[in-house]
Design a protein around this motif. Structure first.
Motif, PDB file in Angstrom:
ATOM      1  N   ASP A  95      20.057  52.145  26.587  1.00  0.00           N
ATOM      2  CA  ASP A  95      18.959  53.053  26.253  1.00  0.00           C
ATOM      3  C   ASP A  95      19.395  54.503  26.157  1.00  0.00           C
ATOM      4  O   ASP A  95      18.965  55.238  25.258  1.00  0.00           O
ATOM      5  N   LEU A  96      20.223  54.947  27.094  1.00  0.00           N
ATOM      6  CA  LEU A  96      20.587  56.361  27.157  1.00  0.00           C
ATOM      7  C   LEU A  96      21.894  56.672  26.449  1.00  0.00           C
ATOM      8  O   LEU A  96      22.147  57.831  26.100  1.00  0.00           O
ATOM      9  N   GLY A  97      22.740  55.676  26.260  1.00  0.00           N
ATOM     10  CA  GLY A  97      24.025  55.890  25.610  1.00  0.00           C
ATOM     11  C   GLY A  97      25.178  55.568  26.536  1.00  0.00           C
ATOM     12  O   GLY A  97      25.118  55.868  27.735  1.00  0.00           O
ATOM     13  N   ALA A  98      26.219  54.973  25.983  1.00  0.00           N
ATOM     14  CA  ALA A  98      27.353  54.507  26.771  1.00  0.00           C
ATOM     15  C   ALA A  98      28.112  55.634  27.449  1.00  0.00           C
ATOM     16  O   ALA A  98      28.808  55.408  28.444  1.00  0.00           O
ATOM     17  N   ASP A  99      28.001  56.872  26.902  1.00  0.00           N
ATOM     18  CA  ASP A  99      28.705  58.008  27.506  1.00  0.00           C
ATOM     19  C   ASP A  99      27.738  59.143  27.864  1.00  0.00           C
ATOM     20  O   ASP A  99      28.144  60.292  28.037  1.00  0.00           O
ATOM     21  N   ALA A 100      26.456  58.818  27.997  1.00  0.00           N
ATOM     22  CA  ALA A 100      25.442  59.833  28.306  1.00  0.00           C
ATOM     23  C   ALA A 100      25.586  60.336  29.738  1.00  0.00           C
ATOM     24  O   ALA A 100      26.113  59.644  30.612  1.00  0.00           O
ATOM     25  N   LYS A 101      25.088  61.540  29.998  1.00  0.00           N
ATOM     26  CA  LYS A 101      25.045  62.083  31.345  1.00  0.00           C
ATOM     27  C   LYS A 101      23.923  61.376  32.099  1.00  0.00           C
ATOM     28  O   LYS A 101      22.744  61.472  31.738  1.00  0.00           O
ATOM     29  N   ILE A 102      24.299  60.629  33.143  1.00  0.00           N
ATOM     30  CA  ILE A 102      23.320  59.863  33.910  1.00  0.00           C
ATOM     31  C   ILE A 102      23.453  60.213  35.388  1.00  0.00           C
ATOM     32  O   ILE A 102      24.544  60.136  35.957  1.00  0.00           O
ATOM     33  N   VAL A 103      22.342  60.614  35.982  1.00  0.00           N
ATOM     34  CA  VAL A 103      22.286  60.859  37.417  1.00  0.00           C
ATOM     35  C   VAL A 103      21.226  59.900  37.970  1.00  0.00           C
ATOM     36  O   VAL A 103      20.039  60.047  37.670  1.00  0.00           O
ATOM     37  N   ALA A 104      21.667  58.927  38.731  1.00  0.00           N
ATOM     38  CA  ALA A 104      20.768  57.858  39.174  1.00  0.00           C
ATOM     39  C   ALA A 104      20.517  57.898  40.671  1.00  0.00           C
ATOM     40  O   ALA A 104      21.399  58.228  41.458  1.00  0.00           O
ATOM     41  N   GLY A 115      14.803  66.432  46.232  1.00  0.00           N
ATOM     42  CA  GLY A 115      16.121  66.826  46.714  1.00  0.00           C
ATOM     43  C   GLY A 115      17.214  66.739  45.672  1.00  0.00           C
ATOM     44  O   GLY A 115      18.300  67.305  45.856  1.00  0.00           O
ATOM     45  N   ASN A 116      16.930  66.044  44.575  1.00  0.00           N
ATOM     46  CA  ASN A 116      17.931  65.863  43.509  1.00  0.00           C
ATOM     47  C   ASN A 116      17.251  66.055  42.152  1.00  0.00           C
ATOM     48  O   ASN A 116      16.973  65.086  41.432  1.00  0.00           O
ATOM     49  N   PRO A 117      16.968  67.302  41.785  1.00  0.00           N
ATOM     50  CA  PRO A 117      16.227  67.578  40.552  1.00  0.00           C
ATOM     51  C   PRO A 117      16.933  67.119  39.281  1.00  0.00           C
ATOM     52  O   PRO A 117      16.291  67.013  38.229  1.00  0.00           O
ATOM     53  N   GLY A 118      18.220  66.812  39.357  1.00  0.00           N
ATOM     54  CA  GLY A 118      18.950  66.378  38.172  1.00  0.00           C
ATOM     55  C   GLY A 118      18.814  64.887  37.870  1.00  0.00           C
ATOM     56  O   GLY A 118      19.300  64.403  36.834  1.00  0.00           O
ATOM     57  N   ILE A 119      18.168  64.134  38.738  1.00  0.00           N
ATOM     58  CA  ILE A 119      18.022  62.687  38.527  1.00  0.00           C
ATOM     59  C   ILE A 119      17.255  62.415  37.231  1.00  0.00           C
ATOM     60  O   ILE A 119      16.188  62.982  36.982  1.00  0.00           O
ATOM     61  N   ASN A 120      17.823  61.550  36.399  1.00  0.00           N
ATOM     62  CA  ASN A 120      17.111  61.129  35.185  1.00  0.00           C
ATOM     63  C   ASN A 120      16.927  59.612  35.112  1.00  0.00           C
ATOM     64  O   ASN A 120      16.317  59.094  34.172  1.00  0.00           O
ATOM     65  N   VAL A 121      17.448  58.895  36.120  1.00  0.00           N
ATOM     66  CA  VAL A 121      17.286  57.441  36.178  1.00  0.00           C
ATOM     67  C   VAL A 121      17.019  57.025  37.621  1.00  0.00           C
ATOM     68  O   VAL A 121      17.678  57.510  38.546  1.00  0.00           O
ATOM     69  N   LEU A 122      16.038  56.152  37.802  1.00  0.00           N
ATOM     70  CA  LEU A 122      15.797  55.521  39.094  1.00  0.00           C
ATOM     71  C   LEU A 122      15.949  54.014  38.946  1.00  0.00           C
ATOM     72  O   LEU A 122      15.469  53.435  37.968  1.00  0.00           O
ATOM     73  N   PHE A 123      16.627  53.407  39.916  1.00  0.00           N
ATOM     74  CA  PHE A 123      16.692  51.946  39.970  1.00  0.00           C
ATOM     75  C   PHE A 123      15.934  51.490  41.202  1.00  0.00           C
ATOM     76  O   PHE A 123      16.299  51.812  42.337  1.00  0.00           O
ATOM     77  N   GLY A 180       5.083  64.768  37.790  1.00  0.00           N
ATOM     78  CA  GLY A 180       5.053  65.159  36.387  1.00  0.00           C
ATOM     79  C   GLY A 180       6.378  64.981  35.670  1.00  0.00           C
ATOM     80  O   GLY A 180       6.720  65.758  34.768  1.00  0.00           O
ATOM     81  N   LYS A 181       7.127  63.948  36.042  1.00  0.00           N
ATOM     82  CA  LYS A 181       8.454  63.749  35.457  1.00  0.00           C
ATOM     83  C   LYS A 181       8.537  62.497  34.587  1.00  0.00           C
ATOM     84  O   LYS A 181       9.625  61.963  34.353  1.00  0.00           O
ATOM     85  N   ALA A 182       7.383  62.058  34.096  1.00  0.00           N
ATOM     86  CA  ALA A 182       7.363  60.826  33.300  1.00  0.00           C
ATOM     87  C   ALA A 182       8.199  60.931  32.029  1.00  0.00           C
ATOM     88  O   ALA A 182       8.678  59.919  31.507  1.00  0.00           O
ATOM     89  N   ASP A 183       8.384  62.149  31.537  1.00  0.00           N
ATOM     90  CA  ASP A 183       9.184  62.331  30.320  1.00  0.00           C
ATOM     91  C   ASP A 183      10.634  62.697  30.623  1.00  0.00           C
ATOM     92  O   ASP A 183      11.435  62.897  29.713  1.00  0.00           O
ATOM     93  N   LYS A 184      10.969  62.785  31.911  1.00  0.00           N
ATOM     94  CA  LYS A 184      12.324  63.199  32.293  1.00  0.00           C
ATOM     95  C   LYS A 184      13.087  62.117  33.059  1.00  0.00           C
ATOM     96  O   LYS A 184      14.315  62.140  33.104  1.00  0.00           O
ATOM     97  N   VAL A 185      12.359  61.200  33.685  1.00  0.00           N
ATOM     98  CA  VAL A 185      12.985  60.171  34.531  1.00  0.00           C
ATOM     99  C   VAL A 185      12.576  58.784  34.046  1.00  0.00           C
ATOM    100  O   VAL A 185      11.385  58.503  33.878  1.00  0.00           O
ATOM    101  N   LYS A 186      13.554  57.932  33.829  1.00  0.00           N
ATOM    102  CA  LYS A 186      13.289  56.543  33.459  1.00  0.00           C
ATOM    103  C   LYS A 186      13.498  55.645  34.673  1.00  0.00           C
ATOM    104  O   LYS A 186      14.446  55.831  35.435  1.00  0.00           O
ATOM    105  N   VAL A 187      12.600  54.675  34.823  1.00  0.00           N
ATOM    106  CA  VAL A 187      12.665  53.749  35.942  1.00  0.00           C
ATOM    107  C   VAL A 187      13.096  52.369  35.446  1.00  0.00           C
ATOM    108  O   VAL A 187      12.496  51.817  34.515  1.00  0.00           O
TER     109      VAL A 187
END
Length: 333
Positions: A173-182, A235-243, A261-268
């Motif tokens: 979904d995000l890309g094989a080399d995308a910046k991911i903070v989970a 505590g981790n504003p850079g998170i863009n993915v939650l598992f 209000g992070k529905a457009d910034k964080v994918k679950v």
């Protein structure tokens, strides 16, 4: 297509033979996978054998589906199924197992509250000569070894594969080399959830730009998951993915994302919440089938009681759902 992964009982039987040669112990004298000459409880020879089923709770829809399946399929197979609900207490579950022993049940299906303490229940059943089949929650191998306890069979999802599927979906979904903070909403007290987390992290490791910042304990509770996920995001504003590695964890994580209000910034990504539609925020989930696991346990229990060999471990694949899809009834995490 569903592919069942199963491992044969040969090794387990060989180890049992060595143990028997060394000493006589109720834990190893109990019926084991592949055994055809172990003495079964007298109650197994009755017209309608009584089967004990020990479950953690019925708050989680997962266990509701499993309980219903045990009762329905057990009746179809000619069993009298008695279900005990532990309300997430290890001590209560052990007491309920002791009650099954006093009732002289033919066999027990054990979904332990927790992986470590569950070994005590297995040990008690071994000592009583009652076959025990474990389901969903993996009993700690170290604790089983310490207590010299054993079970006939484990049935559950392929947990590592499920976590891996979710990690692979993130990269897709995000890309094989995308910046991911989970961040991970997990439960370190359970072997299955730890396996899911490891599978997820292993998949993400293929991307050098991906990192996992923290795992918080959701305790398989939506309310707890909401709180700890909220803290994790703050505590981790850079998170863009939650598992979220369990259905209740997914419920809490989605609520936390919405509240901040992070529905457009964080994918679950998750093990599926019951009956919840996937969308752009709730991007994908892996579904277990607890009703099916109960059926497999009972089918193999019947085989074992008839003297047939059964596999020591049965691992079932998971279904994956993505944006726009909704898991069916009983397809939960």
């Amino acid at each position: 297509m569903k592919i069942r992964k199963a491992f044969g009982p040969t090794i387990a039987v060989s180890l049992l033979a060595l143990s028997l040669a060394a000493c006589s112990n109720p834990a190893v004298d109990a019926p084991s996978a592949g055994s055809t000459d172990s003495k079964l409880p007298a109650s197994c020879s009755t017209e309608k054998p009584t089967i004990g089923v020990a479950l953690p709770n019925t708050i989680n829809p997962y266990y509701v589906a499993m309980q219903d399946s045990f009762k329905k399929h057990g009746q179809e197979l000619g069993f009298d199924v008695k279900v005990a609900i532990a309300n997430d207490s290890d001590s209560t579950q052990l007491s309920q197992v002791d009650s099954f022993i006093q009732q002289k049940v033919c066999a027990v299906a054990l979904n332990a509250v927790n992986s470590g303490p569950g070994a005590a229940s297995v040990k008690a059943l071994n000592a009583a000569g009652i076959p025990v089949f474990t389901v969903n929650v993996i009993i700690s191998p170290d604790d089983l070894k310490t207590q010299n306890a054993s079970f006939v069979q484990y049935v559950g999802a392929d947990q590592v594969a499920g976590g891996k599927q979710m990690g692979e979906q993130v990269l897709k979904d995000l890309g094989a080399d995308a910046k991911i903070v989970a961040g991970i909403i997990g439960n370190p007290d359970q072997i299955p959830t730890n396996q899911r987390d490891q599978g997820f992290k292993d998949a993400l490791s293929k991307n050098s730009n991906a990192s996992t910042v923290q795992t918080v304990n959701g305790k398989i509770d939506p309310s707890v998951s909401l709180q700890v996920t909220g803290d994790l995001l703050q505590g981790n504003p850079g998170i863009n993915v939650l598992f979220a590695d369990a259905g209740p964890h997914a419920v809490g994580a989605l609520q936390a994302v919405a509240q901040q209000g992070k529905a457009d910034k964080v994918k679950v990504y998750a093990f599926c919440a019951a009956d919840q539609k996937l969308n752009s925020t709730y991007a994908a989930c892996a579904a277990q089938e607890p009703a099916k696991y109960a059926q497999i346990v009972l089918d193999n229990m019947k085989k074992h009681l008839a003297g047939e060999s059964v596999d020591k471990e049965v691992l079932e694949p998971l279904k994956v759902f993505v944006d726009g899809q909704t898991p069916g009834q009983g397809e939960v995490g």
